[in-house]
Design a protein around this motif. Sequence first.
Motif, PDB file in Angstrom:
ATOM      1  N   HIS A  24      36.824  -6.680 -53.550  1.00 45.01           N
ATOM      2  CA  HIS A  24      35.533  -6.705 -54.238  1.00 45.01           C
ATOM      3  C   HIS A  24      34.382  -6.411 -53.274  1.00 45.01           C
ATOM      4  O   HIS A  24      33.418  -5.722 -53.644  1.00 45.01           O
ATOM      5  CB  HIS A  24      35.313  -8.056 -54.921  1.00 45.01           C
ATOM      6  N   LYS A  25      34.478  -6.902 -52.049  1.00 35.81           N
ATOM      7  CA  LYS A  25      33.437  -6.593 -51.060  1.00 35.81           C
ATOM      8  C   LYS A  25      33.401  -5.092 -50.768  1.00 35.81           C
ATOM      9  O   LYS A  25      32.324  -4.496 -50.618  1.00 35.81           O
ATOM     10  CB  LYS A  25      33.679  -7.371 -49.770  1.00 35.81           C
ATOM     11  N   ILE A  26      34.588  -4.479 -50.692  1.00 34.60           N
ATOM     12  CA  ILE A  26      34.661  -3.034 -50.491  1.00 34.60           C
ATOM     13  C   ILE A  26      34.001  -2.321 -51.665  1.00 34.60           C
ATOM     14  O   ILE A  26      33.230  -1.362 -51.483  1.00 34.60           O
ATOM     15  CB  ILE A  26      36.130  -2.591 -50.330  1.00 34.60           C
ATOM     16  N   ARG A  27      34.273  -2.804 -52.887  1.00 36.53           N
ATOM     17  CA  ARG A  27      33.661  -2.181 -54.066  1.00 36.53           C
ATOM     18  C   ARG A  27      32.140  -2.290 -54.014  1.00 36.53           C
ATOM     19  O   ARG A  27      31.430  -1.311 -54.322  1.00 36.53           O
ATOM     20  CB  ARG A  27      34.194  -2.830 -55.343  1.00 36.53           C
ATOM     21  N   GLU A  28      31.625  -3.439 -53.621  1.00 35.54           N
ATOM     22  CA  GLU A  28      30.169  -3.615 -53.544  1.00 35.54           C
ATOM     23  C   GLU A  28      29.544  -2.640 -52.556  1.00 35.54           C
ATOM     24  O   GLU A  28      28.512  -2.016 -52.838  1.00 35.54           O
ATOM     25  CB  GLU A  28      29.844  -5.063 -53.151  1.00 35.54           C
ATOM     26  N   ILE A  29      30.178  -2.502 -51.389  1.00 35.29           N
ATOM     27  CA  ILE A  29      29.647  -1.598 -50.360  1.00 35.29           C
ATOM     28  C   ILE A  29      29.683  -0.156 -50.860  1.00 35.29           C
ATOM     29  O   ILE A  29      28.701   0.585 -50.750  1.00 35.29           O
ATOM     30  CB  ILE A  29      30.456  -1.738 -49.061  1.00 35.29           C
ATOM     31  N   VAL A  30      30.826   0.238 -51.434  1.00 32.43           N
ATOM     32  CA  VAL A  30      30.994   1.622 -51.886  1.00 32.43           C
ATOM     33  C   VAL A  30      30.027   1.948 -53.017  1.00 32.43           C
ATOM     34  O   VAL A  30      29.372   3.001 -52.997  1.00 32.43           O
ATOM     35  CB  VAL A  30      32.456   1.867 -52.313  1.00 32.43           C
ATOM     36  N   GLU A  31      29.927   1.067 -54.000  1.00 32.98           N
ATOM     37  CA  GLU A  31      29.061   1.362 -55.146  1.00 32.98           C
ATOM     38  C   GLU A  31      27.594   1.421 -54.750  1.00 32.98           C
ATOM     39  O   GLU A  31      26.829   2.260 -55.271  1.00 32.98           O
ATOM     40  CB  GLU A  31      29.279   0.328 -56.249  1.00 32.98           C
ATOM     41  N   GLU A  32      27.181   0.567 -53.829  1.00 30.05           N
ATOM     42  CA  GLU A  32      25.786   0.598 -53.379  1.00 30.05           C
ATOM     43  C   GLU A  32      25.455   1.933 -52.711  1.00 30.05           C
ATOM     44  O   GLU A  32      24.411   2.547 -53.005  1.00 30.05           O
ATOM     45  CB  GLU A  32      25.526  -0.549 -52.400  1.00 30.05           C
ATOM     46  N   GLU A  33      26.341   2.390 -51.840  1.00 24.94           N
ATOM     47  CA  GLU A  33      26.101   3.660 -51.151  1.00 24.94           C
ATOM     48  C   GLU A  33      26.290   4.854 -52.078  1.00 24.94           C
ATOM     49  O   GLU A  33      25.547   5.838 -52.009  1.00 24.94           O
ATOM     50  CB  GLU A  33      27.019   3.795 -49.935  1.00 24.94           C
ATOM     51  N   GLU A  34      27.291   4.771 -52.955  1.00 22.98           N
ATOM     52  CA  GLU A  34      27.561   5.878 -53.863  1.00 22.98           C
ATOM     53  C   GLU A  34      26.410   6.099 -54.851  1.00 22.98           C
ATOM     54  O   GLU A  34      26.113   7.242 -55.222  1.00 22.98           O
ATOM     55  CB  GLU A  34      28.863   5.642 -54.629  1.00 22.98           C
ATOM     56  N   GLU A  35      25.756   5.040 -55.274  1.00 19.27           N
ATOM     57  CA  GLU A  35      24.598   5.205 -56.165  1.00 19.27           C
ATOM     58  C   GLU A  35      23.501   5.996 -55.464  1.00 19.27           C
ATOM     59  O   GLU A  35      22.872   6.890 -56.051  1.00 19.27           O
ATOM     60  CB  GLU A  35      24.069   3.848 -56.632  1.00 19.27           C
TER      61      GLU A  35
END
Length: 291
Positions: free
Chosen positions: A149-160
């Motif tokens: 989930h931490k990986i998802r948070e990091i990825v989604e923040e940057e991907e947006e």
Amino acid sequence: MALFSSLTPVFIAIICVLIGVILRKSNGEKEKHETKSKPLSHPWVDEDLKDGTENHLEEEEVDEDWQGLDENVAHVPFFAERYSEAEMIKRSQTFYELLNKRRSVRFLSDEPVPREVIDNVIRTAGTSPSGAHTEPWTFVVVQDPYLKHKIREIVEEEEEINYKKRMGDRWVNDLKRLRTNWIKEYLDTAPYLILIFKQVYGQLPNGKKKTHYYNEISVSIACGILLAALQNVGLYTVTSTPLNCGPQLRALLQRPANEKLLLLLPVGYPKKDATVPLLTRKPLEDIMVVM
């Protein structure tokens, strides 16, 4: 004399204007030269994804006498299994049909996958050739729900940010037909995330750096073998290169500075209602040239 005194301020003003024009022209030429010499900037380029194979290590950092490899590697007889022409054709066709079923799947189930299978597919990826047999890869397998989930948070923040600012309209429009965006639910649901890091250099026991030749090409080949190995066991993934996430993910996973994130693979079974875009692949005559 009075006339000269009255004209003095005019002369000074003219001289100041001329100096200003000369300086402006000089600065303009300098900026023009700098603009020509600077490469075009691409805001979507990720520093971690740049191929650094041409960046040789500093002379004082490298131990020229010993790079961790035996000076005289023993050579042993090589025995290869040889197939008949008919068997070769059959095997090549069967393997093509297997790999042709490979698709990028973004709808992954949380159904458990045997850990031994993951171990074996990564062992398979580790058989990849590499420059001077340096094997410059690290496969980080994440199964802990908190870390995923931490990986998802990091990825989604940057991907947006990537979608809205960095990638540009053309790239975003090209992705629209695939119905993908910065929401990455599969990073939570997939039973495993495999993060592949390229080791841009190695570390010798004496503290000096070990050159990793063609590290990005070597790791890219290993990734291709890994994709084939996953397809072979009926597991699916979507190749993900999360732009500008490398440093944060490296810190989260406590990876050393010599490792740069190359690829992130969520791995699992497809959901029962999973869909994929209806795509076709180029025919052989469009991808092969025989001379």
